[in-house]
Design a protein around this motif. Structure first.
Motif, PDB file in Angstrom:
ATOM      1  N   GLY A  50      13.985  38.961  34.470  1.00 16.13           N
ATOM      2  CA  GLY A  50      14.432  38.048  33.425  1.00 16.13           C
ATOM      3  C   GLY A  50      15.467  38.634  32.494  1.00 16.13           C
ATOM      4  N   GLY A  51      16.277  39.554  33.013  1.00 19.15           N
ATOM      5  CA  GLY A  51      17.313  40.172  32.195  1.00 19.15           C
ATOM      6  C   GLY A  51      16.855  41.374  31.402  1.00 19.15           C
ATOM      7  N   LEU A  52      15.547  41.690  31.426  1.00 21.96           N
ATOM      8  CA  LEU A  52      15.012  42.858  30.722  1.00 21.96           C
ATOM      9  C   LEU A  52      14.880  44.030  31.674  1.00 21.96           C
ATOM     10  CD1 LEU A  52      12.181  41.299  28.527  1.00 21.96           C
ATOM     11  CD2 LEU A  52      14.408  42.119  27.748  1.00 21.96           C
ATOM     12  N   THR A  53      15.357  45.192  31.264  1.00 24.41           N
ATOM     13  CA  THR A  53      15.239  46.416  32.054  1.00 24.41           C
ATOM     14  C   THR A  53      14.147  47.277  31.440  1.00 24.41           C
ATOM     15  OG1 THR A  53      17.576  46.369  32.661  1.00 24.41           O
ATOM     16  CG2 THR A  53      16.437  48.465  32.894  1.00 24.41           C
ATOM     17  N   PHE A  54      13.200  47.718  32.260  1.00 28.67           N
ATOM     18  CA  PHE A  54      12.065  48.482  31.735  1.00 28.67           C
ATOM     19  C   PHE A  54      11.483  49.362  32.832  1.00 28.67           C
ATOM     20  CE2 PHE A  54      10.723  44.360  33.284  1.00 28.67           C
ATOM     21  CZ  PHE A  54       9.656  44.644  34.107  1.00 28.67           C
ATOM     22  N   GLY A  55      10.729  50.385  32.404  1.00 32.89           N
ATOM     23  CA  GLY A  55      10.005  51.214  33.352  1.00 32.89           C
ATOM     24  C   GLY A  55       8.854  50.433  33.952  1.00 32.89           C
ATOM     25  N   ALA A  56       8.715  50.481  35.279  1.00 34.25           N
ATOM     26  CA  ALA A  56       7.713  49.654  35.952  1.00 34.25           C
ATOM     27  C   ALA A  56       6.291  49.971  35.493  1.00 34.25           C
ATOM     28  CB  ALA A  56       7.826  49.822  37.468  1.00 34.25           C
ATOM     29  N   GLY A  57       6.059  51.209  35.091  1.00 35.77           N
ATOM     30  CA  GLY A  57       4.726  51.596  34.650  1.00 35.77           C
ATOM     31  C   GLY A  57       4.249  50.869  33.409  1.00 35.77           C
ATOM     32  N   PRO A  62       0.008  50.473  29.253  1.00 30.29           N
ATOM     33  CA  PRO A  62      -0.597  50.037  27.984  1.00 30.29           C
ATOM     34  C   PRO A  62      -2.098  49.828  28.057  1.00 30.29           C
ATOM     35  CG  PRO A  62       1.455  48.873  28.359  1.00 30.29           C
ATOM     36  CD  PRO A  62       1.155  49.621  29.628  1.00 30.29           C
ATOM     37  N   ILE A  63      -2.639  49.655  29.275  1.00 28.58           N
ATOM     38  CA  ILE A  63      -4.089  49.517  29.391  1.00 28.58           C
ATOM     39  C   ILE A  63      -4.786  50.763  28.863  1.00 28.58           C
ATOM     40  CG2 ILE A  63      -6.025  49.217  31.007  1.00 28.58           C
ATOM     41  CD1 ILE A  63      -4.113  47.637  32.805  1.00 28.58           C
ATOM     42  N   SER A  64      -4.139  51.938  29.051  1.00 26.23           N
ATOM     43  CA  SER A  64      -4.743  53.172  28.543  1.00 26.23           C
ATOM     44  C   SER A  64      -4.821  53.149  27.023  1.00 26.23           C
ATOM     45  CB  SER A  64      -3.952  54.398  29.024  1.00 26.23           C
ATOM     46  OG  SER A  64      -2.672  54.471  28.422  1.00 26.23           O
ATOM     47  N   TYR A  65      -3.840  52.543  26.371  1.00 27.86           N
ATOM     48  CA  TYR A  65      -3.883  52.442  24.908  1.00 27.86           C
ATOM     49  C   TYR A  65      -4.940  51.440  24.455  1.00 27.86           C
ATOM     50  CZ  TYR A  65      -0.184  55.559  23.406  1.00 27.86           C
ATOM     51  OH  TYR A  65       0.537  56.688  23.115  1.00 27.86           O
ATOM     52  N   VAL A  66      -5.091  50.349  25.206  1.00 29.70           N
ATOM     53  CA  VAL A  66      -6.161  49.396  24.891  1.00 29.70           C
ATOM     54  C   VAL A  66      -7.516  50.086  25.018  1.00 29.70           C
ATOM     55  CG1 VAL A  66      -7.299  47.261  25.594  1.00 29.70           C
ATOM     56  CG2 VAL A  66      -4.802  47.385  25.568  1.00 29.70           C
ATOM     57  N   GLY A 168       1.428  54.687  17.566  1.00 30.49           N
ATOM     58  CA  GLY A 168       1.137  55.534  18.721  1.00 30.49           C
ATOM     59  C   GLY A 168       2.143  55.367  19.843  1.00 30.49           C
ATOM     60  N   GLN A 169       2.439  54.123  20.212  1.00 30.89           N
ATOM     61  CA  GLN A 169       3.399  53.882  21.286  1.00 30.89           C
ATOM     62  C   GLN A 169       4.812  54.206  20.839  1.00 30.89           C
ATOM     63  OE1 GLN A 169       2.885  53.367  24.319  1.00 30.89           O
ATOM     64  NE2 GLN A 169       1.135  52.045  24.727  1.00 30.89           N
ATOM     65  N   GLY A 170       5.103  54.056  19.559  1.00 29.88           N
ATOM     66  CA  GLY A 170       6.417  54.454  19.058  1.00 29.88           C
ATOM     67  C   GLY A 170       6.654  55.941  19.245  1.00 29.88           C
ATOM     68  N   VAL A 171       5.687  56.749  18.860  1.00 31.59           N
ATOM     69  CA  VAL A 171       5.795  58.199  19.046  1.00 31.59           C
ATOM     70  C   VAL A 171       5.854  58.542  20.530  1.00 31.59           C
ATOM     71  CG1 VAL A 171       4.576  60.383  18.743  1.00 31.59           C
ATOM     72  CG2 VAL A 171       4.689  58.750  16.858  1.00 31.59           C
ATOM     73  N   ASP A 172       5.004  57.899  21.326  1.00 32.89           N
ATOM     74  CA  ASP A 172       4.981  58.125  22.772  1.00 32.89           C
ATOM     75  C   ASP A 172       6.353  57.879  23.386  1.00 32.89           C
ATOM     76  OD1 ASP A 172       4.697  57.191  25.662  1.00 32.89           O
ATOM     77  OD2 ASP A 172       2.655  57.876  25.294  1.00 32.89           O
ATOM     78  N   SER A 173       6.968  56.756  23.070  1.00 42.19           N
ATOM     79  CA  SER A 173       8.260  56.399  23.647  1.00 42.19           C
ATOM     80  C   SER A 173       9.361  57.335  23.176  1.00 42.19           C
ATOM     81  CB  SER A 173       8.619  54.950  23.289  1.00 42.19           C
ATOM     82  OG  SER A 173       7.692  54.048  23.860  1.00 42.19           O
ATOM     83  N   LEU A 174       9.338  57.701  21.892  1.00 39.67           N
ATOM     84  CA  LEU A 174      10.354  58.600  21.360  1.00 39.67           C
ATOM     85  C   LEU A 174      10.327  59.971  22.039  1.00 39.67           C
ATOM     86  CD1 LEU A 174      10.238  57.871  17.517  1.00 39.67           C
ATOM     87  CD2 LEU A 174      12.210  57.576  19.027  1.00 39.67           C
ATOM     88  N   ILE A 175       9.158  60.406  22.462  1.00 35.86           N
ATOM     89  CA  ILE A 175       9.037  61.702  23.132  1.00 35.86           C
ATOM     90  C   ILE A 175       9.300  61.577  24.626  1.00 35.86           C
ATOM     91  CG2 ILE A 175       7.431  63.563  23.740  1.00 35.86           C
ATOM     92  CD1 ILE A 175       6.056  63.065  21.038  1.00 35.86           C
ATOM     93  N   ASN A 197      10.648  49.132  26.244  1.00 36.11           N
ATOM     94  CA  ASN A 197       9.270  49.458  26.608  1.00 36.11           C
ATOM     95  C   ASN A 197       8.361  49.527  25.387  1.00 36.11           C
ATOM     96  OD1 ASN A 197      10.154  49.603  29.232  1.00 36.11           O
ATOM     97  ND2 ASN A 197       9.194  51.559  29.658  1.00 36.11           N
ATOM     98  N   TRP A 198       8.862  50.065  24.276  1.00 33.16           N
ATOM     99  CA  TRP A 198       8.048  50.121  23.061  1.00 33.16           C
ATOM    100  C   TRP A 198       7.686  48.714  22.599  1.00 33.16           C
ATOM    101  CZ3 TRP A 198       9.893  49.194  17.751  1.00 33.16           C
ATOM    102  CH2 TRP A 198       8.884  49.421  16.806  1.00 33.16           C
ATOM    103  N   LEU A 199       8.677  47.823  22.587  1.00 28.58           N
ATOM    104  CA  LEU A 199       8.415  46.449  22.171  1.00 28.58           C
ATOM    105  C   LEU A 199       7.449  45.756  23.133  1.00 28.58           C
ATOM    106  CD1 LEU A 199      12.017  45.358  21.096  1.00 28.58           C
ATOM    107  CD2 LEU A 199      10.069  45.883  19.599  1.00 28.58           C
ATOM    108  N   MET A 200       7.619  46.022  24.437  1.00 32.34           N
ATOM    109  CA  MET A 200       6.732  45.400  25.411  1.00 32.34           C
ATOM    110  C   MET A 200       5.311  45.931  25.288  1.00 32.34           C
ATOM    111  SD  MET A 200       9.124  45.094  28.824  1.00 32.34           S
ATOM    112  CE  MET A 200       7.832  44.237  29.753  1.00 32.34           C
TER     113      MET A 200
END
Length: 241
Positions: A50-57, A62-66, A168-175, A197-200
């Motif tokens: 849908g025009g969005l580029t992201f890592g497939a993982g 995110p289930i691990s964060y849930v 948490g995901q912000g720090v994760d993505s930045l690293i 990916n952070w927004l998703m």
């Protein structure tokens, strides 16, 4: 340890040191499985939908964060910390296993070596970046959620799950993305995928909030406690509960 028939008792985490819970081990196993498979299978592929580029993982990580949110909310920071260290060890083992399998000399006539190298050849860099990002991000996520539970006196779970994920995901993505893909992808692609990916991830957390409510409330009733991290030592550098 219940108040009435339905409401779990408010208990300080330190009062339950060494206690056994019926479902904790299952959540730990699920957390480690999701983490390892997300790192090994999903992290290296870039997809566009849908025009969005992201890592497939992103579809599964995110289930691990849930699960991390559920663990901290139900069992407290100390037990979530133990699970984070278990996931850390599992990710390291997965990296070592992939590396050993890739470098082993292939048998004569076996034509799969190039496929293995293409699939798992970047695992060391990816897992190294992922482990560093995961370790910091998960502890930030768990810490923020545990603190917010005390501040909100256990109300408004959605503010804790989404708020902790933002940090948490912000720090994760930045690293993760700069360490894993700078020099492999273009700088623009790294930035695009990192932000997207952070927004998703935050969006996934928000979308899964009703599920989180159901799981958290069910586990609290089944375990018979509602743990608050009052007086908890929040250092990440220990595994003892």
């Amino acid at each position: 340890m219940t108040e009435g028939t339905d409401r779990p008792a408010h208990v300080a985490a330190r009062a339950l040191a060494g206690s056994h819970f019926r479902y904790f081990d299952f959540l730990m196993a699920a957390f480690c499985v999701v983490l390892v498979l997300s790192n090994v299978v999903g992290a290296a592929k870039v997809a566009t939908l849908g025009g969005l580029t992201f890592g497939a993982g992103i579809l599964f990580f995110p289930i691990s964060y849930v699960l991390g949110d559920v663990l901290t909310e139900v069992y407290g920071y100390a037990r979530a910390r133990r699970v984070i260290w278990a996931g850390f060890a599992a990710a390291i083992f997965a990296a070592v296993m992939c590396w050993v399998i890739v470098i082993m000399p292939p048998a004569a006539g076996w034509a799969g070596q190039e496929v293995y190298e293409a699939a798992f050849g970047q695992v060391w860099r990816i897992v190294g970046a992922s482990v560093a990002a995961f370790w910091v991000g998960e502890f930030v996520n768990s810490y923020v959620l545990a603190r917010m539970k005390i501040w909100t006196q256990g109300r408004m779970l959605w503010t804790r799950t989404i708020g902790s994920t933002v940090f948490g995901q912000g720090v994760d993505s930045l690293i993760f993305y700069p360490l894993a893909f700078l020099g492999v992808w273009s700088n623009e692609q790294v930035m695009t995928v990192m932000i997207t990916n952070w927004l998703m991830k935050v969006g996934w957390e928000a979308a899964l909030t009703p599920v989180t409510y159901v799981v958290v409330n069910w586990l609290k009733r089944r375990e018979g406690v509602d743990i608050y991290d009052e007086g908890t030592d929040f250092t990440p550098f220990r595994t003892r509960v």
